[in-house]
Enzyme design. Sequence first.
Site, PDB file in Angstrom:
ATOM      1  N   HIS A   1       0.813  -1.218   0.000  1.00  0.00           N
ATOM      2  CA  HIS A   1       0.000   0.000   0.000  1.00  0.00           C
ATOM      3  C   HIS A   1       0.850   1.273   0.000  1.00  0.00           C
ATOM      4  CE1 HIS A   1       0.371  -0.147   4.532  1.00  0.00           C
ATOM      5  NE2 HIS A   1       0.446   1.153   4.361  1.00  0.00           N
TER       6      HIS A   1
ATOM      7  N   SER B   1       4.695   2.774   7.892  1.00  0.00           N
ATOM      8  CA  SER B   1       4.350   1.577   7.129  1.00  0.00           C
ATOM      9  C   SER B   1       5.530   1.090   6.297  1.00  0.00           C
ATOM     10  CB  SER B   1       3.167   1.868   6.202  1.00  0.00           C
ATOM     11  OG  SER B   1       1.982   2.023   6.923  1.00  0.00           O
TER      12      SER B   1
ATOM     13  N   ASP C   1       0.090  -7.645   1.403  1.00  0.00           N
ATOM     14  CA  ASP C   1       0.493  -6.236   1.537  1.00  0.00           C
ATOM     15  C   ASP C   1       2.012  -6.093   1.560  1.00  0.00           C
ATOM     16  OD1 ASP C   1       0.230  -3.520   1.677  1.00  0.00           O
ATOM     17  OD2 ASP C   1      -0.361  -3.450   3.783  1.00  0.00           O
TER      18      ASP C   1
END
Length: 377
Positions: A104, A209, A134
Amino acid sequence: MKIRPFILTFLLVGAFVYIASYSNFKGIPGAHLPPMQLTVADAQPAYTSEESNRIAVYKRALPSVVNVTSSQLSLDFFYGVVPSESQGSGFILTKDGRILTNYHVIANPQKLEVTLSDKHKYPAKIILQDPAHDLALLQINANDLTPAVLSESRDLQVGQNVYAIGNPFGLNGTMTTGILSSIRSVREPQGATIENALQTDAAINPGNSGGPLLNSRGEVIGMNTLIATGGAEQSSGIGFAIPVDTIKAVLSDFSKYGRVRRPSLGIASLAIGPDLAEQMGLPAEGGALIQRVVPGGAAERAGLRGGNQQAYVGNTPIYTGGDLIVAIDDDRVTNPQDISEIMDRHQAGDVVTVTFYRGTRKMTAKLTLGEARSVSV
């Protein structure tokens, strides 16, 4: 007579200069305080053992942590095309420039750039995209980089110290600390499920992230991926990381097949604990109750059965009557997370022995693992 005001002014100015320059200001409080004696710390500060370990973890891990900048083109209020950027983190896997981050972070980029801890910047290209987990693998044209050291996640314990390094809000090289709060499966906003996600109270914010979650030796145990914000879009003390065993399994698939080919039993299952097993009259205290099998999947081919009668646990609909899996090879199965961990140690095409109850009868079946589909195990 005109000279008198001049003389008076001269005397007043002279008196002021004298008082300001040479007087001790006897009438002003504090004028006769002795010189201040400051207490100065030792030249070499002493750290506690915990502080020393945190410092060592940071110095050891920082060279392998990177900032990932993804540039896109978007429309402004007047429908004009304008560039926009988003930032995340990542960590170095190989000396020749392979970088791991979240999918992402880099989804649909026009341009990708990786900034190392020494501020050197490199254009990056995507060599693997795995939305189901992911994960994304990038390549930069660099050599002699410092790879991160990958640990294991199967034996982690709730309560152990963990450390997160990344680029929250673009603040490169930020370290936060906390503990491993829990291990649970969670669903990301994009729809992907993180099996056995590592929950932590270490502060994780937008920009973290893709960065590493580390143990006390500075080894990677997970990838920081998701935060529970309560709508605040910042850390609330609940963050989640993809376990490193899942990461290594995905990378193993990529090395072997050139793509992600995760193994699966081809079932959707429900965790059964002692209380629920007693209520349902099941012959074992726990396991994974098959809710449904994927048509043409590994479980269906091996003759395993899903549920056929609808019931409710609270307000949650479930299906009863399916096979109750209690072991795979020599590994005990108490819930679907156990199955996920076992799958991380296998490849599609491997043959495993599944032990299960059908009614009160204990049975085994040889099963050739298929490739994961939309139904999670």
